[in-house]
Design an enzyme around this catalytic site. Structure first.
Site, PDB file in Angstrom:
ATOM      1  N   ARG A  69       0.856  -1.186   0.000  1.00  0.00           N
ATOM      2  CA  ARG A  69       0.000   0.000   0.000  1.00  0.00           C
ATOM      3  C   ARG A  69       0.891   1.235   0.000  1.00  0.00           C
ATOM      4  O   ARG A  69       1.978   1.238   0.580  1.00  0.00           O
ATOM      5  CB  ARG A  69      -0.890   0.061   1.245  1.00  0.00           C
ATOM      6  CG  ARG A  69      -2.127  -0.765   1.166  1.00  0.00           C
ATOM      7  CD  ARG A  69      -3.135  -0.203   0.146  1.00  0.00           C
ATOM      8  NE  ARG A  69      -4.329  -1.024   0.068  1.00  0.00           N
ATOM      9  CZ  ARG A  69      -4.524  -2.028  -0.796  1.00  0.00           C
ATOM     10  NH1 ARG A  69      -3.609  -2.347  -1.688  1.00  0.00           N
ATOM     11  NH2 ARG A  69      -5.649  -2.706  -0.787  1.00  0.00           N
ATOM     12  N   HIS A 103      -1.160   0.877  -9.649  1.00  0.00           N
ATOM     13  CA  HIS A 103      -1.912  -0.004  -8.743  1.00  0.00           C
ATOM     14  C   HIS A 103      -2.635  -1.092  -9.537  1.00  0.00           C
ATOM     15  O   HIS A 103      -3.852  -1.259  -9.428  1.00  0.00           O
ATOM     16  CB  HIS A 103      -2.904   0.792  -7.885  1.00  0.00           C
ATOM     17  CG  HIS A 103      -3.351   0.037  -6.669  1.00  0.00           C
ATOM     18  ND1 HIS A 103      -3.621   0.653  -5.472  1.00  0.00           N
ATOM     19  CD2 HIS A 103      -3.566  -1.283  -6.458  1.00  0.00           C
ATOM     20  CE1 HIS A 103      -3.993  -0.265  -4.576  1.00  0.00           C
ATOM     21  NE2 HIS A 103      -3.967  -1.447  -5.164  1.00  0.00           N
TER      22      HIS A 103
HETATM   23  P1  NDP Z   1      -2.023 -11.434   4.456  1.00  0.00           P
HETATM   24  O1  NDP Z   1      -2.898 -10.936   5.534  1.00  0.00           O
HETATM   25  O2  NDP Z   1      -2.193 -12.841   3.974  1.00  0.00           O
HETATM   26  O3  NDP Z   1      -0.496 -11.268   4.879  1.00  0.00           O
HETATM   27  C1  NDP Z   1      -0.018 -10.167   5.568  1.00  0.00           C
HETATM   28  C2  NDP Z   1       1.384 -10.475   6.018  1.00  0.00           C
HETATM   29  O4  NDP Z   1       1.954  -9.302   6.632  1.00  0.00           O
HETATM   30  C3  NDP Z   1       1.454 -11.587   7.074  1.00  0.00           C
HETATM   31  O5  NDP Z   1       2.557 -12.412   6.836  1.00  0.00           O
HETATM   32  C4  NDP Z   1       1.632 -10.807   8.375  1.00  0.00           C
HETATM   33  O6  NDP Z   1       2.323 -11.527   9.386  1.00  0.00           O
HETATM   34  C5  NDP Z   1       2.484  -9.659   7.886  1.00  0.00           C
HETATM   35  N1  NDP Z   1       2.400  -8.527   8.804  1.00  0.00           N
HETATM   36  C6  NDP Z   1       1.323  -7.772   9.125  1.00  0.00           C
HETATM   37  N2  NDP Z   1       1.658  -6.832  10.026  1.00  0.00           N
HETATM   38  C7  NDP Z   1       2.978  -6.999  10.286  1.00  0.00           C
HETATM   39  C8  NDP Z   1       3.881  -6.359  11.129  1.00  0.00           C
HETATM   40  N3  NDP Z   1       3.509  -5.335  11.912  1.00  0.00           N
HETATM   41  N4  NDP Z   1       5.161  -6.800  11.153  1.00  0.00           N
HETATM   42  C9  NDP Z   1       5.550  -7.842  10.394  1.00  0.00           C
HETATM   43  N5  NDP Z   1       4.723  -8.497   9.541  1.00  0.00           N
HETATM   44  C10 NDP Z   1       3.447  -8.080   9.497  1.00  0.00           C
HETATM   45  O7  NDP Z   1      -2.188 -10.417   3.241  1.00  0.00           O
HETATM   46  P2  NDP Z   1      -1.996 -10.687   1.673  1.00  0.00           P
HETATM   47  O8  NDP Z   1      -0.709 -11.367   1.466  1.00  0.00           O
HETATM   48  O9  NDP Z   1      -3.210 -11.298   1.098  1.00  0.00           O
HETATM   49  O10 NDP Z   1      -1.961  -9.194   1.124  1.00  0.00           O
HETATM   50  C11 NDP Z   1      -0.965  -8.269   1.559  1.00  0.00           C
HETATM   51  C12 NDP Z   1      -1.306  -6.878   1.086  1.00  0.00           C
HETATM   52  O11 NDP Z   1      -1.068  -6.748  -0.316  1.00  0.00           O
HETATM   53  C13 NDP Z   1      -2.761  -6.438   1.226  1.00  0.00           C
HETATM   54  O12 NDP Z   1      -3.061  -6.057   2.551  1.00  0.00           O
HETATM   55  C14 NDP Z   1      -2.844  -5.288   0.250  1.00  0.00           C
HETATM   56  O13 NDP Z   1      -2.528  -4.073   0.925  1.00  0.00           O
HETATM   57  C15 NDP Z   1      -1.768  -5.595  -0.774  1.00  0.00           C
HETATM   58  N6  NDP Z   1      -2.347  -5.880  -2.098  1.00  0.00           N
HETATM   59  C16 NDP Z   1      -1.991  -5.062  -3.141  1.00  0.00           C
HETATM   60  C17 NDP Z   1      -2.475  -5.311  -4.386  1.00  0.00           C
HETATM   61  C18 NDP Z   1      -2.037  -4.516  -5.549  1.00  0.00           C
HETATM   62  O14 NDP Z   1      -2.591  -4.678  -6.639  1.00  0.00           O
HETATM   63  N7  NDP Z   1      -1.042  -3.648  -5.401  1.00  0.00           N
HETATM   64  C19 NDP Z   1      -3.408  -6.432  -4.645  1.00  0.00           C
HETATM   65  C20 NDP Z   1      -3.684  -7.215  -3.482  1.00  0.00           C
HETATM   66  C21 NDP Z   1      -3.187  -6.939  -2.258  1.00  0.00           C
HETATM   67  P3  NDP Z   1       1.695 -12.868  10.018  1.00  0.00           P
HETATM   68  O15 NDP Z   1       1.735 -13.879   8.892  1.00  0.00           O
HETATM   69  O16 NDP Z   1       2.630 -13.207  11.106  1.00  0.00           O
HETATM   70  O17 NDP Z   1       0.304 -12.524  10.430  1.00  0.00           O
HETATM   71  C1  OXD Z   2      -6.207  -5.308  -3.152  1.00  0.00           C
HETATM   72  C2  OXD Z   2      -5.803  -4.325  -4.168  1.00  0.00           C
HETATM   73  O1  OXD Z   2      -6.086  -5.034  -1.960  1.00  0.00           O
HETATM   74  O2  OXD Z   2      -6.199  -4.482  -5.340  1.00  0.00           O
HETATM   75  O3  OXD Z   2      -6.675  -6.387  -3.541  1.00  0.00           O
HETATM   76  O4  OXD Z   2      -5.065  -3.396  -3.854  1.00  0.00           O
END
Ligand code: NDP
Ligand code: OXD
Length: 321
Positions: free
Chosen positions: A236, A284
């Site tokens: 993000r 994005h």
């Molecule tokens: P998940 O919830 O599956 O994974 C999030 C990961 O981040 C987990 O491994 C979590 O740790 C880790 N995490 C969260 N907070 C912390 C912290 N404070 N310190 C260390 N690690 C942390 O999310 P997704 O993989 O599905 O998606 C990730 C992000 O990708 C979304 O939230 C979105 O913002 C972004 N995204 C962007 C898109 C784009 O087109 N640019 C499309 C889709 C998503 P733990 O495993 O230990 O909980």
């Molecule tokens: C998502 C994105 O969060 O598209 O899926 O950014």
């Protein structure tokens, strides 16, 4: 469906709602579906399909049973100051093989692009200049993935067979074959110190806002085989301090960057990021939310819920993801 409010309300903010509406219609002709702000029967709404929903769309839905984010990220719902207090119902996020594969493609593309020094070769091509650059092997390059959830883990599993040394950083320790795991704030510096190419797939939360800043860039490895550390962010825009990225690129603290997300979107045409050498800007689009694929998953979840089973992929409201 007689005794429950089974209708769906689509409030897709800046996204065109019609493909979502058409997808629901095509897959479930029996269910009422409304598109915000056209809501003749608020009492009938059991499910909200939301992307940056307007505040009013979350009010006056007395029989709401769940909110479905139309993307993997949920900060547009849970950390949106424009919204009222959220109804006390589960918020469900997207976990979809379609979306995951799209993100994996984007991450692998950007890692390879910087690894193979493609921005330099594109510049050379424009100048009609023939100059081979020293190319390290993938096995000598350390990729570090911040955020080892659904998307980070999938990207790691695609990068390992290419030969990269891959590590991940997350809140809790992980066991993925061939991927070194670092966990929590205590192991963050060690993770950064062994990372040449940093891939960020963190969610935007209270803890992660602004994490991609100068102190973090200065902690990345300076002894790698590439000309310098590279930042790749598709998490993000709120995770990054863009002024620091520009400064870091100008002072060679970073040697390159690929950015799909920005503090403000669309990225302002006056942003220096557009014109900086070794920066790839994409709008994005790393992992598009495909209405057909995601609506199928949402409807399957609704049917399972109506058959008495729990929702999958419900977010932890306290953690914010
Ligand atoms: P998940 O919830 O599956 O994974 C999030 C990961 O981040 C987990 O491994 C979590 O740790 C880790 N995490 C969260 N907070 C912390 C912290 N404070 N310190 C260390 N690690 C942390 O999310 P997704 O993989 O599905 O998606 C990730 C992000 O990708 C979304 O939230 C979105 O913002 C972004 N995204 C962007 C898109 C784009 O087109 N640019 C499309 C889709 C998503 P733990 O495993 O230990 O909980
Ligand atoms: C998502 C994105 O969060 O598209 O899926 O950014």
């Amino acid at each position: 469906m007689a005794d429950r409010a089974g209708a769906i309300l689509i409030a897709s903010g800046p996204w065109d709602p019609i493909p979502w509406f058409d997808a629901v219609r095509a897959m479930d002709q029996a269910r009422d579906v409304f598109v915000w702000p056209n809501l003749p029967e608020p009492d009938a709404v059991g499910y909200l399909m939301a992307w940056y929903p307007p505040a009013a769309a979350l009010q006056g839905l007395p029989r709401l049973e769940a909110i479905f984010s139309l993307g993997a990220g949920v900060e547009h719902i849970v950390f949106n100051d424009d919204l009222p207090e959220l109804p006390d119902v589960p918020t469900v996020r997207v976990v979809s093989s379609d979306l995951t594969r799209r993100m994996t493609e984007w991450v692998v593309l950007q890692v390879l692009l910087h690894h193979r020094q493609q921005p330099n070769y594109l510049r050379q091509q424009r100048d009609r200049r023939w100059k081979e650059r020293r190319q390290p092997a993938a096995a000598d390059v350390r990729v570090g993935i911040m955020g080892m959830g659904v998307l980070g883990a999938a990207a790691a599993h695609a990068l390992v067979p290419l030969g990269f040394q891959v590590a991940g950083w997350s809140r809790r320790r992980k066991t993925h074959l061939g991927v070194e795991s670092f966990a929590g704030p205590a192991e963050r510096e060690a993770f950064l110190a062994r990372t040449d190419i940093l891939v960020c797939l963190l969610p935007l939360t209270r803890e992660t806002r602004g994490i991609l800043s100068m102190p973090l860039f200065e902690s990345l490895a300076r002894d790698g085989r590439l000309p310098g550390p590279v930042l790749i962010n598709a998490g993000r825009g709120g995770l990054q301090i863009e002024a620091d990225i520009v400064d870091a690129l100008q002072r060679s603290v970073l040697a390159g960057a690929s950015l799909d997300v920005f503090e403000r979107e669309p990225l302002d045409s006056r942003s220096p990021l557009w014109a900086l050498d070794n920066v790839v800007v994409t709008p994005h689009c790393a992992a598009w939310s495909n209405p057909e694929a995601l609506t199928r998953l949402i409807l399957d979840q609704i049917l399972a819920h109506e058959a008495g089973r729990p929702f999958d992929n419900v977010i932890d409201a306290d953690a914010g993801y």
